[in-house]
Design a protein around this motif. Sequence first.
Motif, short mmCIF file in Angstrom:
data_model
loop_
_atom_site.label_atom_id
_atom_site.label_comp_id
_atom_site.label_asym_id
_atom_site.label_seq_id
_atom_site.Cartn_x
_atom_site.Cartn_y
_atom_site.Cartn_z
N UNK A 39 2.77 -30.41 63.79
CA UNK A 39 1.68 -29.28 65.56
C UNK A 39 1.23 -27.98 64.82
N UNK A 40 2.09 -27.51 63.63
CA UNK A 40 1.33 -26.06 62.97
C UNK A 40 -0.64 -26.02 62.47
N UNK A 41 -0.31 -27.70 61.78
CA UNK A 41 -1.71 -27.64 61.04
C UNK A 41 -2.64 -27.73 62.40
N UNK A 42 -2.14 -29.01 63.35
CA UNK A 42 -2.77 -28.97 64.61
C UNK A 42 -3.16 -27.84 64.80
N UNK A 43 -2.07 -27.13 65.32
CA UNK A 43 -3.14 -25.11 65.95
C UNK A 43 -4.29 -24.38 64.95
N UNK A 44 -4.09 -24.81 64.15
CA UNK A 44 -4.48 -23.99 62.93
C UNK A 44 -6.00 -24.13 62.80
N UNK A 45 -5.77 -25.70 62.35
CA UNK A 45 -7.46 -26.42 62.39
C UNK A 45 -7.68 -27.20 63.25
N UNK A 46 -7.91 -27.06 64.58
CA UNK A 46 -7.89 -28.57 65.08
C UNK A 46 -9.36 -29.01 65.25
N UNK A 47 -10.28 -27.97 64.57
CA UNK A 47 -11.89 -29.30 64.11
C UNK A 47 -11.57 -30.28 63.49
N UNK A 48 -10.45 -29.66 62.27
CA UNK A 48 -10.77 -30.96 61.56
C UNK A 48 -10.27 -32.40 62.25
N UNK A 49 -9.58 -32.54 63.57
CA UNK A 49 -9.24 -33.09 64.24
C UNK A 49 -10.12 -33.92 65.46
N UNK A 50 -10.67 -33.43 66.01
CA UNK A 50 -11.05 -32.98 67.27
C UNK A 50 -12.56 -33.80 67.62
N UNK A 51 -12.97 -32.27 66.47
CA UNK A 51 -14.68 -32.95 66.54
C UNK A 51 -14.80 -34.43 66.10
#
Length: 75
Positions: A39-51
Amino acid sequence: MLQKFGIIVSISLAFIPILQREIQNLKYSLLSKGFKFNFKNFLKKPNVFLLPLITNILKRTSEIEESMKSRGYIG
C-alpha cells in the motif's frame, strides 16, 4: 431505452474478467521489473500502476467500440 440499458449492463459485466486479467498482467509485469506491491508503494508511485492500467482499459474500450460499429450497432 431498456435495450440500451441491457447493452450497458452486459458490456459492464463482460468487462469485469477483462479488467481482472489486465490488473494481473500488469502486476506480473511490474513484479518482473522489481516493483514491490504494498500500500505504501502504491501511494508513493500511483502512476506506475494506474497509467498503464488506464491506457490498457482505454484500448479495450476502443476495440469494443470498433467491434460494435462493425456489427452495425447505432445506439
